[in-house]
Design a protein around this motif. Structure first.
Motif, PDB file in Angstrom:
ATOM      1  N   VAL A 273      -2.691  14.704 -50.449  1.00 13.90           N
ATOM      2  CA  VAL A 273      -2.029  13.410 -50.236  1.00 13.90           C
ATOM      3  C   VAL A 273      -1.261  13.490 -48.920  1.00 13.90           C
ATOM      4  O   VAL A 273      -0.548  14.462 -48.671  1.00 13.90           O
ATOM      5  N   ALA A 274      -1.425  12.488 -48.067  1.00 15.42           N
ATOM      6  CA  ALA A 274      -0.792  12.503 -46.751  1.00 15.42           C
ATOM      7  C   ALA A 274      -0.238  11.126 -46.416  1.00 15.42           C
ATOM      8  O   ALA A 274      -0.535  10.132 -47.089  1.00 15.42           O
ATOM      9  N   LEU A 275       0.548  11.075 -45.380  1.00 15.34           N
ATOM     10  CA  LEU A 275       1.023   9.793 -44.857  1.00 15.34           C
ATOM     11  C   LEU A 275      -0.034   9.194 -43.938  1.00 15.34           C
ATOM     12  O   LEU A 275      -0.892   9.911 -43.410  1.00 15.34           O
ATOM     13  N   GLY A 276       0.052   7.871 -43.732  1.00 13.78           N
ATOM     14  CA  GLY A 276      -0.807   7.233 -42.740  1.00 13.78           C
ATOM     15  C   GLY A 276      -2.034   6.563 -43.294  1.00 13.78           C
ATOM     16  O   GLY A 276      -2.950   6.227 -42.542  1.00 13.78           O
ATOM     17  N   GLY A 277      -2.076   6.322 -44.604  1.00 14.06           N
ATOM     18  CA  GLY A 277      -3.234   5.660 -45.184  1.00 14.06           C
ATOM     19  C   GLY A 277      -2.974   4.186 -45.429  1.00 14.06           C
ATOM     20  O   GLY A 277      -2.234   3.536 -44.692  1.00 14.06           O
ATOM     21  N   SER A 278      -3.561   3.683 -46.499  1.00 14.60           N
ATOM     22  CA  SER A 278      -3.463   2.249 -46.796  1.00 14.60           C
ATOM     23  C   SER A 278      -2.823   1.954 -48.152  1.00 14.60           C
ATOM     24  O   SER A 278      -2.765   0.797 -48.572  1.00 14.60           O
ATOM     25  N   ILE A 279      -2.337   2.995 -48.855  1.00  9.43           N
ATOM     26  CA  ILE A 279      -1.777   2.805 -50.187  1.00  9.43           C
ATOM     27  C   ILE A 279      -0.258   2.656 -50.094  1.00  9.43           C
ATOM     28  O   ILE A 279       0.439   3.613 -49.735  1.00  9.43           O
ATOM     29  N   ALA A 281       3.579   2.770 -50.930  1.00  9.75           N
ATOM     30  CA  ALA A 281       4.315   3.659 -51.823  1.00  9.75           C
ATOM     31  C   ALA A 281       5.796   3.660 -51.451  1.00  9.75           C
ATOM     32  O   ALA A 281       6.157   3.424 -50.295  1.00  9.75           O
ATOM     33  N   ARG A 282       6.631   3.955 -52.436  1.00 11.04           N
ATOM     34  CA  ARG A 282       8.074   4.097 -52.191  1.00 11.04           C
ATOM     35  C   ARG A 282       8.468   5.534 -52.509  1.00 11.04           C
ATOM     36  O   ARG A 282       8.193   6.038 -53.599  1.00 11.04           O
ATOM     37  N   ALA A 300       2.544   1.713 -57.590  1.00 12.18           N
ATOM     38  CA  ALA A 300       2.203   0.824 -58.706  1.00 12.18           C
ATOM     39  C   ALA A 300       2.639   1.397 -60.051  1.00 12.18           C
ATOM     40  O   ALA A 300       1.905   1.342 -61.037  1.00 12.18           O
ATOM     41  N   GLY A 301       3.840   2.004 -60.066  1.00 13.43           N
ATOM     42  CA  GLY A 301       4.363   2.556 -61.306  1.00 13.43           C
ATOM     43  C   GLY A 301       3.886   3.955 -61.622  1.00 13.43           C
ATOM     44  O   GLY A 301       4.278   4.528 -62.643  1.00 13.43           O
ATOM     45  N   VAL A 302       3.050   4.538 -60.765  1.00 12.77           N
ATOM     46  CA  VAL A 302       2.547   5.896 -60.950  1.00 12.77           C
ATOM     47  C   VAL A 302       3.251   6.820 -59.965  1.00 12.77           C
ATOM     48  O   VAL A 302       3.334   6.519 -58.771  1.00 12.77           O
ATOM     49  N   GLY A 317      13.687   6.167 -51.071  1.00  8.63           N
ATOM     50  CA  GLY A 317      13.838   4.747 -50.779  1.00  8.63           C
ATOM     51  C   GLY A 317      12.950   4.256 -49.658  1.00  8.63           C
ATOM     52  O   GLY A 317      12.729   3.045 -49.535  1.00  8.63           O
ATOM     53  N   ASP A 318      12.425   5.170 -48.834  1.00  7.02           N
ATOM     54  CA  ASP A 318      11.553   4.759 -47.731  1.00  7.02           C
ATOM     55  C   ASP A 318      10.252   4.162 -48.272  1.00  7.02           C
ATOM     56  O   ASP A 318       9.690   4.646 -49.261  1.00  7.02           O
TER      57      ASP A 318
END
Length: 334
Positions: A273-279, A281-282, A300-302, A317-318
């Motif tokens: 799992v990495a930053l810079g995609g399309s999903i 997230a908080r 989405a709650g997961v 919080g980001d």
């Protein structure tokens, strides 16, 4: 090729509670097998049965083709290194190492010579005349190892031998144990609940749970392609996405992903799992772990786990966008 050890349908109970249920396992000559599992999984009981300290209720143990199921520890071709090392405090390291030969009636000159040689093998040639209290924890561990190896067992059993050591020494001893095993060629069977230790040492990893074998094989295969949901969550960390199958994929709360038929869930390792995609997230939690940051994010709650580079600047919080490498998703059956 005939296995060195053949464990067949071993079952054992303490009182009314079954500890092992129909366990079968083959061990190859020269292998380093690690029995891995949580407390109560049955791994120590299986080791005790292999060493002759317990007799199973059912099943058999063959070593070198000989039925050893009911043989006492001293009559079977095994030796055991315990977590507390069990060294005699009044004897020198050399005398501790040579104790097994002393019990066999070997003359002092010969056993001292062989003890010196074995102490050299484990890197303690200068410790021959020292008492256990004059040695560090790692050195005492190696004395116990030398004592066990000197009697030339077909199988060396290690019952959480590194559990009493601090983290730095434990990692050092992992390297030394593997090097010694390769040097002497004896089959090792090592019990631990530490996954990192298991993967560092094993060429044959056996994952146990509730008295049964969940998975076994080379550590890389067991980690990257676990056969059960338990193995996927016990071996390292992972996020499990449950869903329902649609055509050739599975529909989860965070999206549709390709999956083979029969898949009931997908496991995602945090390193994929990495930053810079399309999903979207908080970020909910960030833990600095030295060489990386362990990050939890809500999608989405997961709750998704990610292992990000140590220099990544994120805070709880980001809002971020995540990318998941679908090539490394682990399909799990119901």
């Amino acid at each position: 090729m005939t296995p060195l050890v053949a464990i067949a349908n071993i079952s054992h109970s303490f009182g009314a509670g079954p500890v092992l249920s129909g366990v079968s396992l083959s061990l190859a000559r020269g292998s380093y097998t690690v029995l891995l599992g949580p407390s109560g999984s049955g791994k120590t009981t299986l080791l005790s049965i292999l060493g002759g300290f317990l007799a199973p209720d059912e099943g058999s143990v063959l070593i070198n083709g000989v039925d050893c199921t009911r043989l006492a520890p001293a009559r079977r071709p095994t030796a055991t290194v315990f977590q507390d090392y069990a060294l005699f405090p009044h004897l020198t390291a050399g005398a501790n190492v040579g104790f097994g030969l002393r019990m066999k009636g070997v003359a002092r000159t010969e056993r001292d010579g062989r003890a010196r040689t074995m102490l050299e093998v484990v890197g303690l040639a200068a410790a021959f005349h020292k008492k256990p209290h004059q040695l560090s924890g790692g050195q005492r561990q190696r004395v116990a190892l030398a004592r066990a190896l000197l009697v030339e067992p077909a199988v060396l059993l290690l019952d959480e031998p590194l559990g009493a050591l601090d983290l730095k020494l434990r990692r050092q001893m992992q390297d030394e144990l593997k090097a010694i095993q390769r040097r002497v060629g004896t089959a090792f069977v090592h019990v631990t609940h530490d996954q990192e230790e298991a993967m560092a040492l094993a060429d044959h990893l056996v994952v146990m749970n509730n008295g049964q074998i969940e998975d076994q094989g080379p550590p890389e295969r067991v980690y990257h392609r676990p056969q059960t949901r338990f193995t996927a969550t016990f071996m390292g960390e992972s996020t499990v996405l449950s869903g329902h199958t649609i055509r050739d994929g599975i529909d989860t709360p965070i999206g549709w992903f390709p999956a083979p038929p029969g898949t009931a869930a997908l496991a995602i390792r945090p390193e994929h799992v990495a930053l810079g995609g399309s999903i979207p997230a908080r970020i909910t939690d960030v833990v600095f772990q030295g060489s990386f940051k362990r990050v939890s994010a809500d999608v989405a709650g997961v709750s998704i786990l990610a292992r990000l580079p140590a220099e990544t600047m994120v805070s709880p919080g980001d809002m971020v966008k995540l990318a998941i490498d679908t090539r490394h998703m682990i399909p799990l059956r119901a």
